[in-house]
Scaffold this active site. Structure first.
Site, PDB file in Angstrom:
ATOM      1  CD  GLU A   1      51.070  39.735  37.306  1.00  0.00           C
ATOM      2  OE1 GLU A   1      50.007  39.491  37.887  1.00  0.00           O
ATOM      3  OE2 GLU A   1      51.595  38.845  36.309  1.00  0.00           O
TER       4      GLU A   1
ATOM      5  CE  LYS B   1      46.750  43.686  39.451  1.00  0.00           C
ATOM      6  NZ  LYS B   1      48.137  43.919  39.387  1.00  0.00           N
TER       7      LYS B   1
ATOM      8  NE  ARG C   1      40.291  40.672  46.639  1.00  0.00           N
ATOM      9  CZ  ARG C   1      41.224  40.134  45.530  1.00  0.00           C
ATOM     10  NH1 ARG C   1      41.582  38.897  45.554  1.00  0.00           N
ATOM     11  NH2 ARG C   1      41.598  41.415  44.478  1.00  0.00           N
TER      12      ARG C   1
END
Length: 561
Positions: free
Chosen positions: A37, A272, A262
């Site tokens: 994104e 983020k 992850r």
RNA sequence: AGGGACGUCGCCAAGUUGGUUAAGGCACGGGGUUUUGAUCCCCGCAUUCGCAGGUUCGAGUCCUGCCGUCCCUGCCA
């Protein structure tokens, strides 16, 4: 000597599974995508995903698309799109197609219409709070919206009005009609379209309704004929919804979602949201601050794409959540740089040494190998004169037994030069160390028979007459604790290491280094790997320390103390 | 009425349909080479697979039950 071959990729469950599928003829080729994104910069965690996605496609004769998951114009920006492309390229990957979920808005809209027409979606006019209440809880089922059973025709008309811009933000949403009692909350009539009168970086004001992640992602995968949609564990719960949509929509292919853990690294944050805070609240110098785990930050710090790729391969791909020590990242950099970085001499904290028996005004040029293990890197000439700088740490007036460097009366070898002996320690009236007077053994020049004489230590130095004055920035971990985000009661910024950046304004470098430009990598012998900062210039050289060398002496010293 | 995952050496992580001595890397310890206390090279490093039972000639791999950790109640992704 070339960099070590990238380590052989260890096998992992995704590779094993895909191999099986390919061998059984389920797929002709494997097509993957990397779907960021564009609301921030890429970090080392994304690198893990990038490496995985590109590796799987390449290994099985396919390709990888770069797809921007740009379904929420409220937080996405063109500058992030540009930065992401630069970072993926820098890592060394070439995507087959640059795609954007927004490219599919029209198709997605039609898919939504087909869902409505089939009685599988409805427009809900309740507000967010109401919808939330009806969702139930983790242990209680949800309850149906009063709008759930309205006619398809009515929903269609409303949805068309949503698109037309007749309705205000939040006035209503489109929901998939699945099961409000489903134990998986994602299946309790998830919102798949919302109204956002907001300009989009790519589609401008063409749309005022935007699909949710769940409605856009899988369908985008299908449209691009992605065979394997690899994502992180937190989307595991979304897979039933992913599959449900694929099954009920007239999509052109049937991608499979596979989840993996992850990346976590100790002493750093990799979300983020938190990285954005560090930048926006000024805790760091921007997204490319060398202390940031962003690809831009690592690049400025001196990391190589190869080191990052090796790291991502070494840590493996599993479904178990693990925390990788920061040192593993650093070692991968060392391993890569050790093989190829040319060696130079530089003094970070200078201490003057006068070579008392070196003729005044004379300059001698010494041969210095650029790489001790790689003759192909050749050599260079390094000047020496009567006054030189040595590292402050390399002299101790009261030295412990195992200290192999310079001490009063002691001998040490000057790297690439000759053996010197410390004859006199000069101090000012306040008792501060000013300089050392040393004599050198004329028979011990490198290459001469006298050079074979064994002395315990070898130290680096720079000719005072020729030294390049520079600023050197030393970086340490950004956080003081292994898991800055562990305690939800404490803001993670409380754990920032106040000493994560140390600026040395008075370093002295071997001549020539003033001409170095960003992107070049050097080993400053006995110190570590250094790289010119983008801000460097011949007039004002600035170097960043990427990583230190392994320092067993420091460890020993600590143990002794 | 909760659901979904994960638990193999200090940190990662292989372990084919159960098959005989549990890969590898890192870290660590010891030794050697070395004009970087770097690099490099040797050697060592889990009688044991979260725990407890069970099935079996044989289980990290199958069954049952526990325990622990993570994720999920955005009109974020």
């Amino acid at each position: 000597m070339s960099p070590p071959e990238p380590l052989e990729s260890p096998t992992h469950f995704i590779r094993t599974r895909i191999r099986k599928e390919v061998e059984s003829g389920q797929y002709e080729q494997v097509v993957t995508r990397f779907p960021p994104e564009p609301n921030g910069y890429l970090h080392i965690g994304h690198a893990k995903s990038i490496v995985l996605n590109f590796a799987m496609a390449a290994e099985f004769g396919g390709y990888t698309n770069l797809r921007f998951d740009d379904t929420n114009p409220a937080r996405e920006e063109q500058r992030f799109i540009d930065a992401i492309k630069e970072d993926v390229s820098w890592l060394g990957y070439r995507w087959q197609n640059e795609c954007h979920a927004s490219d599919y808005f029209e198709t997605l809209y039609e898919y939504a219409l087909s869902l409505i027409d089939n009685g599988l979606a409805y427009v809900d006019e309740q507000d967010g709070d109401r919808i939330r209440e009806q969702r139930g809880s983790l242990t209680e089922p949800g309850t149906n919206s009063p709008y759930r059973d309205r006619s398809a025709a009515e929903s269609r008309e409303l949805f068309e009005r949503m698109r037309a811009g007749d309705l205000a933000d939040g006035a209503c949403v489109l929901r998939a009609k699945i099961d409000m009692a489903a134990p998986n909350i994602n299946l309790r009539d998830p919102v798949i379209y919302r109204i956002r009168h907001q300009s989009h970086p790519r589609t401008g004001n063409d749309w005022c309704i935007y699909p949710s992640y769940d409605f856009a992602h899988g369908q985008s995968d299908a449209i691009e004929h992605i065979t394997h949609s690899l994502c992180t564990l937190e989307f595991e719960d979304h897979r039933p919804l992913y599959d449900w949509l694929i099954e009920h929509l007239p999509v052109p292919s049937r991608p499979i979602q596979i989840e993996f853990a992850r990346l976590n690294i100790d002493f750093t944050v990799l979300s983020k949201r938190r990285l954005t805070r560090l930048v926006e609240e000024g805790y760091v110098d921007g997204w490319d601050d060398p202390r940031m785990p962003t690809l831009a930050g690592l690049r400025r710090r001196g990391f190589t794409p190869q080191a990052i790729r090796n790291f991502c391969t070494e840590i493996g791909v599993t479904k178990s959540e693990s925390v990788i020590p920061y040192g593993v990242l650093e070692r991968n950099l060392r391993d890569d740089l050790n093989a190829r970085a040319p060696r130079r001499m530089a003094v970070l904290r200078p201490l003057k040494v006068v070579l008392t028996n070196f003729p005044e005004g004379e300059i001698e040029w010494l041969e210095a190998a650029n790489h001790p293990q790689d003759p192909e890197q050749g050599s260079r000439k390094v000047p020496i004169s009567r006054e030189i700088w040595i590292e402050h740490d390399d002299f101790m007036e009261q030295a412990p037994r195992k200290f192999f460097r310079l001490k009063p009366g002691g001998e040490v070898r000057l790297r690439n030069a000759f053996i010197i002996q410390c004859n006199e320690v000069i101090k000012d009236s306040a008792g501060n160390l000013v300089e050392l007077h040393c004599s050198f053994d004329t028979e011990s020049r490198s290459g001469q028979p006298g050079a074979d004489r064994k002395v315990k230590g070898t130290i680096h130095w720079v000719s005072a007459l020729h030294a390049v004055e520079a600023e050197v920035r030393l970086y340490d971990r950004l956080f003081r604790v292994p898991n800055p985000s562990a305690n939800k009661e404490v803001d993670f910024v409380e754990h920032i290491n106040p000493d994560s950046l140390e600026t040395l304004a008075d370093a002295r470098l071997e001549p020539g280094l003033d001409q170095a430009v960003a992107g070049q990598l050097f080993q400053f012998e006995r110190l570590g790997y250094f790289v010119p900062d983008p801000a460097t210039s011949p007039e004002q050289p600035v170097f960043n320390r990427a990583v230190t060398l392994r320092d067993t002496w420091a460890k020993l010293e600590k143990a002794l103390a």
